[in-house]
Design a protein around this motif. Structure first.
Motif, short mmCIF file in Angstrom:
data_model
loop_
_atom_site.label_atom_id
_atom_site.label_comp_id
_atom_site.label_asym_id
_atom_site.label_seq_id
_atom_site.Cartn_x
_atom_site.Cartn_y
_atom_site.Cartn_z
N LEU A 233 1.80 15.14 -3.36
CA LEU A 233 1.02 14.80 -2.17
C LEU A 233 -0.47 15.11 -2.37
O LEU A 233 -1.33 14.41 -1.83
CB LEU A 233 1.55 15.57 -0.96
N LYS A 234 -0.79 16.15 -3.13
CA LYS A 234 -2.18 16.56 -3.30
C LYS A 234 -2.95 15.64 -4.25
O LYS A 234 -4.16 15.78 -4.39
CB LYS A 234 -2.24 18.00 -3.82
N GLU A 235 -2.26 14.70 -4.89
CA GLU A 235 -2.90 13.87 -5.91
C GLU A 235 -3.40 12.53 -5.38
O GLU A 235 -4.09 11.81 -6.10
CB GLU A 235 -1.91 13.60 -7.06
N SER A 236 -3.07 12.15 -4.16
CA SER A 236 -3.38 10.81 -3.66
C SER A 236 -4.46 10.82 -2.59
O SER A 236 -4.71 11.84 -1.94
CB SER A 236 -2.12 10.13 -3.12
N ASP A 237 -5.08 9.64 -2.40
CA ASP A 237 -6.13 9.47 -1.40
C ASP A 237 -5.57 8.89 -0.09
O ASP A 237 -6.13 9.11 0.97
CB ASP A 237 -7.22 8.53 -1.92
N PHE A 238 -4.50 8.12 -0.20
CA PHE A 238 -3.94 7.46 0.97
C PHE A 238 -2.42 7.48 0.85
O PHE A 238 -1.87 7.38 -0.25
CB PHE A 238 -4.44 6.01 1.04
N PHE A 239 -1.76 7.59 2.01
CA PHE A 239 -0.31 7.71 2.01
C PHE A 239 0.31 6.69 2.95
O PHE A 239 -0.14 6.54 4.09
CB PHE A 239 0.12 9.12 2.44
N GLN A 267 -5.93 9.86 4.35
CA GLN A 267 -5.48 9.01 5.44
C GLN A 267 -3.99 8.66 5.28
O GLN A 267 -3.47 8.56 4.18
CB GLN A 267 -6.33 7.74 5.47
N ILE A 268 -3.36 8.44 6.44
CA ILE A 268 -1.92 8.17 6.47
C ILE A 268 -1.66 6.98 7.37
O ILE A 268 -2.29 6.83 8.42
CB ILE A 268 -1.13 9.40 6.99
N VAL A 269 -0.73 6.14 6.96
CA VAL A 269 -0.22 5.09 7.83
C VAL A 269 1.31 5.13 7.72
O VAL A 269 1.86 5.42 6.65
CB VAL A 269 -0.76 3.70 7.44
N VAL A 270 1.97 4.88 8.83
CA VAL A 270 3.44 4.85 8.85
C VAL A 270 3.88 3.40 8.83
O VAL A 270 3.33 2.56 9.57
CB VAL A 270 3.99 5.56 10.10
N PHE A 271 4.85 3.09 7.98
CA PHE A 271 5.43 1.75 7.97
C PHE A 271 6.93 1.87 8.23
O PHE A 271 7.67 2.47 7.45
CB PHE A 271 5.20 1.05 6.63
N ILE A 272 7.35 1.31 9.37
CA ILE A 272 8.77 1.32 9.72
C ILE A 272 9.41 0.08 9.09
O ILE A 272 9.14 -1.05 9.49
CB ILE A 272 8.97 1.31 11.24
N ASN A 273 10.23 0.30 8.10
CA ASN A 273 10.85 -0.78 7.32
C ASN A 273 12.22 -1.16 7.89
O ASN A 273 12.78 -0.47 8.73
CB ASN A 273 10.97 -0.31 5.86
N ARG A 274 12.71 -2.30 7.41
CA ARG A 274 14.05 -2.79 7.72
C ARG A 274 14.24 -3.22 9.18
O ARG A 274 15.32 -3.09 9.75
CB ARG A 274 15.10 -1.75 7.34
N VAL A 275 13.17 -3.72 9.80
CA VAL A 275 13.34 -4.22 11.17
C VAL A 275 14.22 -5.45 11.21
O VAL A 275 14.75 -5.81 12.26
CB VAL A 275 11.97 -4.53 11.82
#
Length: 679
Positions: A233-239, A267-275
C-alpha cells in the motif's frame, strides 16, 4: 500539466545542466531523474474473488492478459508499466526474494498489524512465519538445486507469453501432491520465490506513463498473500479498491480502509464490480452504492472517497467478443437508467458511423457494453485525479526549482555583464577605444551619406535619360517609322513591338548601376584605409588578421530587371471603327498611355536598384563596424573583449531559458494550477 510539458521541462533542465556549476548540476540532475521517472502508480486492491484481474484487463485494454479463471491467480505483486521511462515496451522482469527480504516481510507485517490489532492478529505472525517456511519448502521441491542460486536474483524476458507469466505469478499446484500435479505443467514454478513482477507495454490509451499494479487479495486464506498486499500500500500513488456487488464493504474491507486512512495514503476510488450479477439491475446497484457510501461515512467519518459501479464482465465482452454470460437487454437497460452513459454511448455511435465502411450490429453491442461497464469512467476518473494530484504537484515543484535556478542565473549573468561594462568605462584603453570607435562611426556615416548623395545624382540623371528614351522609342513604334501608325492598319488587329525599348532600358540601368558600384567600392576602400590608419596610431595596436573590409556584397551586385518583363496593358488592338472615327486621337491616346506605363517600369527599375544598393552598402558597413568594435574590445585588456562577449552570451542564454520555462508554466498558469490544487 500535460505529458508534453513534462518532456519540455526535462529538455530545459538538461540544457541548464550543461552550463551549471557542480553543486547546481547535482541538484538539477536529480530533478531530471525525478521527471524522467515520473510515472504514477495505480494499485488495484481488494478481497479475492472480487474480480480484480478481469477488471485490470478492462482498465488497461489488455484483454485476457491476466487470466481470471484461475483463483487465486496472483500470488505476487505484478506491475504493468505503460510507457516506461526506459522506453521498454515488451517483455518482463521477475525479481526473487532473498532471506533478508523474507524476514523484512514478517517484521513490517507486525508493524502494520499493531496499528489496528484485533483478536485474529494474535496468531497471525506465527502463521505467516510458518507460511514463509512452507513457501521455501515448495520452492526447493520445485526448483531443486537451482533454488539457492536464484535467491536475490532476477529473470529478464524480452518477450512474454501467458505461460511465462503463469510460471512466476500463478499459485500453481502443490509439488507435494505428486498424484494430482500435471507432470507437463510448470505453472507456479517460480511463484514462491518471486517478490515482484514487472511487465512492459506501449503507453496505450493512457495520456501519460503509468504503472497499474495487480495485488494478491486481502482476506486471503493464505495470510502471506494478504500480507504482501497490505505492505504494498505504501508504494502506490492511487488506489482502486475493488468491491464485489454481492458482498460490498465487509469487515475485512473496512479494516483495509482504516489502514489506508491511517497510513495517509494517496487518492482512493471505490469500484463496485459485478453489478451484472445483481437481479434488480440498476436499481439494486444504486442501493449497493448507497450502502457503501453510508458505510464509509460511518467508519471513516467525513469520507470523500468517490464510489463508481460497473462490470468487468461487460468490459471483457467488449474487448474480446466473448458473449458468455452476457445479456444484451440488461446492458441496454443499464444505459437507459444512466443518462450520462447513454449520451456517451450515442455520441460514440455517431462517431463510429462517420468512419469508413459499414458498422456491424456486434460492434454497436460491444461498444454499448464497454460504456455500461464503467471502465471508461473509471479510467477518466483515475487519470484526471493523477494529472491534478501528485503528478501535477511534482511537476510544479520541479518547475519552481528550475525557474529559481534560471532566474538566479539571469540575475548573476546580468550583474556580471554590468560590472564588466563599468570596469571598461573606467579603463583608459577602453575609453580611448570607445572614442576611436565613435570617430570611425562618424567617418563611416559621413562617407555613407556622401556615397548615397552621389548615387542619387547618378540615378536622377538616369531617370531623365530613361524618360527621354521611352518617349522617343514609344513615339517611333506607335506612329510608325514611315509615318504610318500600325494602329491604323487596315489589316485588322496589330501587335506593337517594344522589345528593343525594353533591351535599351536594361542597358541603361546596368550602365548606371555599374558606375555607382565602382564609385561606392572606391569610397568604401578609402574608408577602410582611413580606419586602419587611425587604428595603427593607437598605442600598442597589433594588426589583426581579419581587419579588412569585406565589400563582396557590393562587388557582386547586379541590378534586378524583372520589371522589364511586365506586360503593357495598352499594347492594344484598335478596332476598324475607332480608326475610322478619329485616326489622330487613337494614336495620341495610345502613345500617351504607353509612355506612362514604360515610365512606371523605369521608375521601378531605378527604385529597386537604389534600395538594393543601399541595403548592400549597409551590410558592408554594419559588418565592418562590428569587426572594428571587436578589435577594440579585445584591445581593452588581455581578456576584456572575450570576457564581455562571454558575459553577453551568458545573459542571452539565461534569458532564453527563463522564457522557455515561462512558456511551459508561466506565473499566471502556475497560480491557476496552484489554486486548482488547493481546492
Amino acid at each position: 500539466m500535460s505529458e508534453l510539458s513534462r518532456r519540455e521541462l526535462i529538455r530545459i533542465a538538461e540544457d541548464m545542466n550543461e552550463i551549471s556549476n557542480d553543486e547546481t548540476r547535482h541538484f538539477i540532475s536529480r530533478i531530471v531523474d525525478d521527471l524522467s521517472k515520473l510515472k504514477p502508480s495505480i494499485a488495484f486492491v481488494g478481497q479475492i474473488k472480487a474480480g480484480k484481474s478481469r477488471l485490470i484487463n478492462g482498465f488497461t485494454g489488455q484483454a485476457g492478459y491476466l487470466p481470471s479463471d484461475v483463483n487465486p491467480w496472483t500470488t505476487v505483486i505484478t506491475d504493468m508499466h505503460f510507457g516506461h521511462p526506459s522506453g521498454r515496451t515488451s517483455g518482463a522482469e521477475f525479481h526473487f526474494f532473498d532471506n533478508r527480504q523474507w524476514k523484512a516481510l514478517i517484521a513490517e507485517g507486525e508493524e502494520l498489524r499493531n496499528m489496528f490489532p484485533d483478536d485474529e492478529d494474535s496468531y497471525k505472525r506465527e502463521m505467516i512465519e510458518e507460511q514463509v517456511e512452507a513457501m521455501k519448502t515448495r520452492a526447493r521441491l520445485r526448483l531443486g538445486e537451482s533454488y539457492e542460486q536464484l535467491l536475490g536474483q532476477r529473470h529478464d524476458l524480452e518477450e512474454l507469453t501467458s505461460e511465462d507469466l503463469a510460471r512466476y505469478v500463478c499459485a500453481g499446484d502443490d509439488p507435494a501432491d505428486d498424484g494430482e500435479r500435471d507432470p507437463g505443467s510448470d505453472r507456479g514454478l517460480y511463484s514462491d520465490i518471486t517478490r515482484k513482477a514487472e511487465v512492459f507495454f506501449e503507453i496505450g490509451h493512457f495520456p501519460f506513463p503509468v504503472t497499474v499494479t495487480d495485488t494478491p487479495g486481502v482476506n486471503d486464506p493464505l495470510l502471506i498473500r494478504e500480507e504482501i498486499s497490505r505492505q504494498y500500500l505504501k508504494e502506490s500513488d492511487f488506489f482502486v479498491v475493488v468491491l464485489s456487488a454481492h458482498q460490498a464493504l465487509s469487515r475485512a474491507d473496512l479494516k483495509l480502509f482504516r489502514l489506508m486512512q491511517a497510513l495517509e495514503l494517496g487518492q482512493i476510488v471505490v469500484f463496485i464490480n459485478r453489478v451484472d450479477e445483481l437481479g434488480g439491475g440498476a436499481e439494486d446497484a444504486d442501493k449497493v452504492k448507497a450502502d457503501v457510501v453510508e458505510g464509509l461515512e460511518n467508519a471513516l467519518g467525513n469520507s470523500e472517497i468517490d464510489v463508481l459501479v460497473g462490470s468487468a464482465q461487460w468490459a471483457h465482452y467488449a474487448l474480446t467478443g466473448d458473449e458468455s454470460g452476457i445479456d444484451h437487454d440488461q446492458v441496454l437497460a443499464w444505459l437507459r437508467a444512466h443518462p450520462e452513459q447513454m449520451n456517451q454511448y450515442l455520441s460514440g455511435v455517431q462517431e463510429i458511423k462517420q468512419g469508413p465502411g459499414p458498422i456491424s450490429r456486434e460492434a454497436i453491442l460491444r461498444y454499448a457494453a464497454m460504456i455500461a461497464s464503467g471502465l471508461p469512467d473509471l479510467r477518466h476518473h483515475v487519470t484526471q485525479a493523477l494529472a491534478n494530484g501528485p503528478r501535477s504537484e511534482q511537476m510544479r515543484m520541479a518547475w519552481q526549482h528550475l525557474n529559481g535556478f534560471a532566474q538566479g542565473d539571469l540575475e548573476r549573468s546580468t550583474a556580471r555583464l554590468r560590472a564588466l561594462d563599468e570596469e571598461r568605462a573606467d579603463d583608459p584603453s577602453a575609453i580611448e577605444g570607445n572614442k576611436k570607435l565613435a570617430e570611425l562611426k562618424t567617418l563611416i556615416a559621413e562617407k555613407s551619406e556622401s556615397i548615397t548623395k552621389d548615387m542619387d545624382n547618378v540615378l536622377a540623371n538616369l531617370r531623365g535619360v530613361m524618360d527621354d528614351t521611352v518617349s522617343e522609342a514609344v513615339s517611333t513604334v506607335v506612329r510608325g517609322s514611315d509615318g504610318n501608325s500600325p494602329l491604323l492598319s487596315r489589316d485588322g488587329e496589330t501587335e506593337l513591338n517594344f522589345g528593343p525599348l525594353r533591351e535599351r532600358m536594361r542597358e541603361l540601368v546596368q550602365g548606371a548601376t555599374q558606375v555607382i558600384r565602382q564609385r561606392m567600392l572606391s569610397e568604401l576602400y578609402a574608408v577602410d584605409m582611413q580606419s586602419n590608419s587611425a587604428l595603427r596610431a593607437l598605442p600598442g595596436w597589433k594588426e589583426p588578421v581579419d581587419n579588412r573590409m569585406n565589400t563582396s556584397a557590393v562587388r557582386w551586385f547586379r541590378p534586378d530587371t524583372t520589371a522589364l518583363t511586365r506586360g503593357i496593358t495598352v499594347e492594344l488592338r484598335v478596332t476598324w471603327l475607332s480608326r475610322l472615327i478619329s485616326r489622330r486621337s487613337v494614336v495620341n491616346r495610345a502613345e500617351r498611355m504607353i509612355v506612362q506605363e514604360f515610365e512606371m517600369i523605369g521608375d521601378d527599375l531605378i527604385d529597386t536598384a537604389r534600395g538594393d544598393l543601399l541595403d548592400r552598402m549597409q551590410t558592408v558597413v554594419d559588418h565592418y563596424l562590428a569587426l572594428l568594435a571587436g578589435h577594440l574590445e579585445h584591445r581593452a585588456g588581455p581578456n576584456g573583449g572575450n570576457a564581455r562577449a562571454e558575459a553577453q552570451q551568458a545573459v542571452d542564454r539565461a534569458r532564453r531559458i527563463v522564457d522557455e520555462l515561462g512558456s511551459v508554466l508561466g506565473p499566471d498558469r502556475f497560480e491557476a494550477l496552484h489554486a486548482e490544487a488547493a481546492e
